[in-house]
Design an enzyme around this catalytic site. Sequence first.
Site: not given
Ligand code: TNX
Length: 511
Positions: A173, A244, A307
């Site tokens: 990440d 990420h 994301e």
């Molecule tokens: C969303 S779920 C994210 C993570 C974070 C998390 C915290 C997802 C695929 N991505 O990067 O750690 O929320 O709850």
Amino acid sequence: MTRGLIPSPRFIEYLSGTVAWQSPLRISIDEEWRGVAKTFGADLEKSIGWSVELVGEGDACDVEILGLPELDVEAFQISVAARTRVEASSPAGVAYALTVLRQLGPASLWSDVPSAVASIEVPCVVIQDGPAFAWRGLHLDVSRHFFDVKTVCRLIDLLAAHRLNRLHLHLNDDQGWRVEIPSWPRLSEIGSTRRSSPVGHEDDGVDDDTPHGGFYSASDLESIRHHAAKRFVQIVPEIDLPGHAQAAIAAYPELGNVTDSLEVWTRWGISDHVLSVGPRSLEFAEDVVLYVASLFPDSPVHIGGDECPTIEWEQSSDAQSVMRDHGFHEARQLQGLFTKRMASALEREGHEVLAWDEVLDAEVPKGMVVVSWRSSAKGVEAAKRGLDVVMAPMQFLYFDWLNSLSPDEPVALAPAPFATTWEKVYGFSVVPPDLDPELAHHVRGAQAQLWSEYITTRDHLDYMAFPRLAAFSEVVWGTASTETDFRPRLEEHVERLAAMGVHYRPLDVDE
Ligand code: TNX
């Protein structure tokens, strides 16, 4: 005598009476399945100092294990009597049956500190059992905070104790790259350590100015894989790209979109720094994911895909020209280049591919399994599009959220009013009630998520995982009923957790 079994079996009938076992416990089992009985023997030895003696077919024994090919792969039958009979069609089924036998004994059978026990009493019972869902998982983020091999192996033991069978490892990440890749050495040399981390909640803006790092070598991952296989847990590695990716770009700036040098990110949240869409970055993504997949030859592989901010692509003339070449009108379509490249390389090598539900925003390659995290509705959408789905909706299954609204809860990712009590987890439906029953076969199962921004120690990991994971195990096994039925069993079960040295959250805390 009854015992609080978790997850609860599909069918159980307590008969009158009990049987008493002593050491050595004599088990009759086919040559091929002996490994399972040996693991059970090692567990008993560790908890109560007993030995297990493997005897031949037809010899006097306490437990006779028999193959019954017509049973489903993880199913089993148990009949506890003077000569206890266990039937299954696979070693996993046998392992699960032995877990149930262990739960039918006293909590000391789960102890991580040996105690001397002369004899144990087990209720006479008939059980027929098997899971409703094939995918019963836990996700662990080892990027935001690193957990060593020993901690991961202990977690695998805890999964097996709850008959959960997948451990999804989030290996990279923005805040840390956690696996050594021989052809990209700087990923672990540079990308695995960050200079500082937030203290308290991210929004407080305080930093600890203390480096945090760690990564797994190929042999570390091999020992995790071996340990998991012994416990019938499949490791699902994840390489999350092209978003990420700040730790990767800190190691190899040429993979990014900007000329300023970046450090491994020291804040939580979503970094705007993502991989560029140039040929070198695509090659990188394929290379690392194939290497990691090669360490888990029989596993499905998760390619992330969540994301991914597009701001850098919108501002990059190189990315704009790639868009023109492909006839894309929106920058977010560029992400599809990574999805396709990584997925087709993995499929060529025989791996099934999973991705977070953001992939639904574009065309999804056939056969990809969607991990539905934003809500169960995303899972419904995936199933309607003919895709298989693993349910992981944050509202029920993000165990980095508060355990309750008590002001005494330790800082967690989502602030009040968001809380996920074990009672709420217990009420989760793996198959969304509004999903057309004809599409229900697309639901492979579910997994709970342990994102680790706010989980820095093993004890805190325990606190966030338990008892919610115990409640989840019964939901995903498919036998959850009412809270009134579950609660007394959970009260017995936490004694087992305590025996295993688990720092679980108490069932009741004043709110
Ligand atoms: C969303 S779920 C994210 C993570 C974070 C998390 C915290 C997802 C695929 N991505 O990067 O750690 O929320 O709850």
